[in-house]
Scaffold this motif. Sequence first.
Motif, PDB file in Angstrom:
ATOM      1  N   ILE A 210       0.812  -1.212   0.000  1.00 21.09           N
ATOM      2  CA  ILE A 210       0.000   0.000   0.000  1.00 21.09           C
ATOM      3  C   ILE A 210       0.847   1.264   0.000  1.00 21.09           C
ATOM      4  N   ASP A 211       2.146   1.131   0.307  1.00 19.61           N
ATOM      5  CA  ASP A 211       2.984   2.326   0.314  1.00 19.61           C
ATOM      6  C   ASP A 211       4.455   1.922   0.233  1.00 19.61           C
ATOM      7  N   ILE A 212       5.209   2.692  -0.555  1.00 18.01           N
ATOM      8  CA  ILE A 212       6.660   2.499  -0.656  1.00 18.01           C
ATOM      9  C   ILE A 212       7.302   3.828  -0.290  1.00 18.01           C
ATOM     10  N   ALA A 213       7.893   3.896   0.891  1.00 17.58           N
ATOM     11  CA  ALA A 213       8.498   5.131   1.389  1.00 17.58           C
ATOM     12  C   ALA A 213      10.017   4.979   1.441  1.00 17.58           C
ATOM     13  N   LEU A 214      10.675   6.006   1.997  1.00 11.24           N
ATOM     14  CA  LEU A 214      12.131   5.980   2.060  1.00 11.24           C
ATOM     15  C   LEU A 214      12.624   4.867   2.969  1.00 11.24           C
ATOM     16  N   HIS A 215      12.038   4.762   4.161  1.00 11.36           N
ATOM     17  CA  HIS A 215      12.529   3.797   5.140  1.00 11.36           C
ATOM     18  C   HIS A 215      11.758   2.490   5.147  1.00 11.36           C
ATOM     19  N   THR A 216      10.499   2.502   4.760  1.00  9.58           N
ATOM     20  CA  THR A 216       9.664   1.313   4.924  1.00  9.58           C
ATOM     21  C   THR A 216       8.803   1.050   3.699  1.00  9.58           C
ATOM     22  N   VAL A 217       8.436  -0.208   3.570  1.00  9.03           N
ATOM     23  CA  VAL A 217       7.411  -0.640   2.620  1.00  9.03           C
ATOM     24  C   VAL A 217       6.261  -1.192   3.461  1.00  9.03           C
ATOM     25  N   LEU A 218       5.069  -0.636   3.279  1.00  7.54           N
ATOM     26  CA  LEU A 218       3.903  -1.057   4.054  1.00  7.54           C
ATOM     27  C   LEU A 218       3.118  -2.091   3.264  1.00  7.54           C
ATOM     28  N   VAL A 219       2.831  -3.222   3.913  1.00  6.33           N
ATOM     29  CA  VAL A 219       2.059  -4.301   3.291  1.00  6.33           C
ATOM     30  C   VAL A 219       0.815  -4.538   4.139  1.00  6.33           C
ATOM     31  N   GLN A 220      -0.343  -4.450   3.491  1.00  6.13           N
ATOM     32  CA  GLN A 220      -1.595  -4.754   4.194  1.00  6.13           C
ATOM     33  C   GLN A 220      -1.941  -6.214   3.950  1.00  6.13           C
ATOM     34  N   ASN A 221      -1.867  -7.020   5.005  1.00  4.19           N
ATOM     35  CA  ASN A 221      -2.159  -8.442   4.885  1.00  4.19           C
ATOM     36  C   ASN A 221      -3.634  -8.654   4.556  1.00  4.19           C
ATOM     37  N   TRP A 222      -3.925  -9.869   4.121  1.00  2.00           N
ATOM     38  CA  TRP A 222      -5.322 -10.163   3.740  1.00  2.00           C
ATOM     39  C   TRP A 222      -6.248 -10.151   4.945  1.00  2.00           C
ATOM     40  N   ASP A 223      -5.696 -10.259   6.158  1.00  7.48           N
ATOM     41  CA  ASP A 223      -6.540 -10.135   7.354  1.00  7.48           C
ATOM     42  C   ASP A 223      -6.635  -8.683   7.815  1.00  7.48           C
ATOM     43  N   LYS A 224      -6.167  -7.749   6.940  1.00  6.21           N
ATOM     44  CA  LYS A 224      -6.253  -6.299   7.159  1.00  6.21           C
ATOM     45  C   LYS A 224      -5.245  -5.772   8.177  1.00  6.21           C
ATOM     46  N   THR A 225      -4.368  -6.600   8.682  1.00 10.49           N
ATOM     47  CA  THR A 225      -3.265  -6.083   9.495  1.00 10.49           C
ATOM     48  C   THR A 225      -2.221  -5.472   8.563  1.00 10.49           C
ATOM     49  N   ILE A 226      -1.431  -4.544   9.092  1.00  8.72           N
ATOM     50  CA  ILE A 226      -0.429  -3.843   8.284  1.00  8.72           C
ATOM     51  C   ILE A 226       0.955  -4.156   8.835  1.00  8.72           C
ATOM     52  N   VAL A 227       1.854  -4.548   7.951  1.00  8.71           N
ATOM     53  CA  VAL A 227       3.227  -4.886   8.309  1.00  8.71           C
ATOM     54  C   VAL A 227       4.155  -3.839   7.711  1.00  8.71           C
ATOM     55  N   SER A 228       5.059  -3.320   8.526  1.00  6.43           N
ATOM     56  CA  SER A 228       6.056  -2.352   8.070  1.00  6.43           C
ATOM     57  C   SER A 228       7.389  -3.072   7.905  1.00  6.43           C
ATOM     58  N   ILE A 229       7.932  -3.041   6.686  1.00 10.78           N
ATOM     59  CA  ILE A 229       9.179  -3.746   6.371  1.00 10.78           C
ATOM     60  C   ILE A 229      10.237  -2.716   6.001  1.00 10.78           C
ATOM     61  N   PRO A 230      11.402  -2.704   6.669  1.00 12.01           N
ATOM     62  CA  PRO A 230      12.481  -1.798   6.247  1.00 12.01           C
ATOM     63  C   PRO A 230      12.846  -2.039   4.783  1.00 12.01           C
ATOM     64  N   THR A 231      12.999  -0.963   4.038  1.00 16.27           N
ATOM     65  CA  THR A 231      13.238  -1.086   2.605  1.00 16.27           C
ATOM     66  C   THR A 231      14.475  -1.913   2.299  1.00 16.27           C
ATOM     67  N   PHE A 232      15.558  -1.665   3.046  1.00 15.72           N
ATOM     68  CA  PHE A 232      16.793  -2.378   2.725  1.00 15.72           C
ATOM     69  C   PHE A 232      16.701  -3.859   3.085  1.00 15.72           C
ATOM     70  N   LYS A 233      15.772  -4.239   3.969  1.00 16.22           N
ATOM     71  CA  LYS A 233      15.606  -5.642   4.316  1.00 16.22           C
ATOM     72  C   LYS A 233      15.031  -6.432   3.137  1.00 16.22           C
ATOM     73  N   LEU A 234      14.202  -5.775   2.331  1.00 16.71           N
ATOM     74  CA  LEU A 234      13.657  -6.460   1.158  1.00 16.71           C
ATOM     75  C   LEU A 234      14.760  -6.807   0.170  1.00 16.71           C
ATOM     76  N   VAL A 235      15.738  -5.894   0.042  1.00 14.69           N
ATOM     77  CA  VAL A 235      16.829  -6.133  -0.894  1.00 14.69           C
ATOM     78  C   VAL A 235      17.791  -7.168  -0.344  1.00 14.69           C
ATOM     79  N   ASP A 236      18.063  -7.118   0.958  1.00  9.69           N
ATOM     80  CA  ASP A 236      18.995  -8.053   1.570  1.00  9.69           C
ATOM     81  C   ASP A 236      18.425  -9.465   1.660  1.00  9.69           C
ATOM     82  N   GLY A 237      17.127  -9.566   1.929  1.00  6.93           N
ATOM     83  CA  GLY A 237      16.513 -10.877   2.116  1.00  6.93           C
ATOM     84  C   GLY A 237      15.790 -11.351   0.874  1.00  6.93           C
TER      85      GLY A 237
END
Length: 404
Positions: A210-237
């Motif tokens: 739902i959002d791609i920002a400088l520090h985080t990528v926000l993902v809204q799960n199908w159960d409507k909870t929202i997970v904040s993922i550090p941007t660099f963690k997506l690239v590293d993992g």
Amino acid sequence: MEQLRTLLDHYPWIRDALYVLGLLAGARLALALARSVAVRAVQAVIQRTRISWDDSLEKRRVFHILAWFAPLLVLSQLGLVFPAQADWISRGVNALSLLVGALALSAILSALNDIYQTLPLSGRRPIKGAVQLVRLFVFIMAGVAILALLLGQSPWGLLSGVGAFTAVLMLVFRDTILSFVGGLRLIGGDLVRRGDWLEVPGFGADGEVIDIALHTVLVQNWDKTIVSIPTFKLVDGAFKNWRGMTDAGGRRIKRSLILDQASVRFADERLLASLRKVERLHDYLEVREREIEEWNGARGVDSSHPLNGRRLTNLGCFRAYVVRYLRENVKLRQDMTFLVRQLEPTAEGLPLEVYVFTNDTAWAAYEDIQSDIFDHLLAALPWFQLRVYQRNQAPDPRTPEVLP
């Protein structure tokens, strides 16, 4: 009047206080006039225009921030009242002007990001992270300039001394730098877009971006909870992006029926007579029986024992039926990978896997299509004298002795 003049001459601080109060009142009046006259006039013009970008400027309150220059202009006259402190007053007013300018520029950048998000390109190439980085740079430069102004030094002189604190700055802005680089890799490589279905097991994320920002990528799960993922963690993992499925227009079904291996056997004449009545198998059995008969006849096979020569099996007939049934399903992609195969037997039974693609990628529709297919296949098994494996199951009275 003469007495007041005499009083002010004896107590000059009273005169100075009155000047200060008058300038403060004038500054307050200037701010009120700027907002009630100038800003409202601009708002009236914005409401009459058909373009949308000026609405973003109003939403971010750019004009309200710029209105603060009016009272600062009035406060700059304090130097006339206190000539000895005129230099410090000028520095203070200029520092506040720099702060207002930085706030206005930050609001303008946010408005530009809002305007960009209305474009179709924004989904594939978001700029929110870059805008946040520029805003951070603006405030850092404004802070350096304000500090240099108050200290009476050149800002370049202050910046040249930053080299001594490089290690500290790298530590403080480590996540920001890593996130910016990671964001460039995500956007440059088109790895993640807003609206993508992203699955990141390490962060418990399985839903829509739902959002791609400088520090985080926000993902809204199908159960409507929202997970904040550090941007660099997506690239590293590692993460899974389901966009390819959506773009291809087909969603994979990969599920197995676990068959009881004890129910697999050669097809006798009684079973074949029953299966010849099945329209989906009639042509298949006709061709296969003729082919097997010709093969066995050419080699003089002794048909008194079932292991001699070639024979049809109930499982082979069932596989042929499943293929024909799936080929007739209009909700499946016939131009994509299409398999009905046996997997390696296990202690639980013999897996018969269906590997096909639906033509509808929506979750609910996909589950309906998959469920309908396996509802039918499970119901069809007894007609082939087959049964599924089930731990501690009781014998099926319908198979293999009695056909439905």
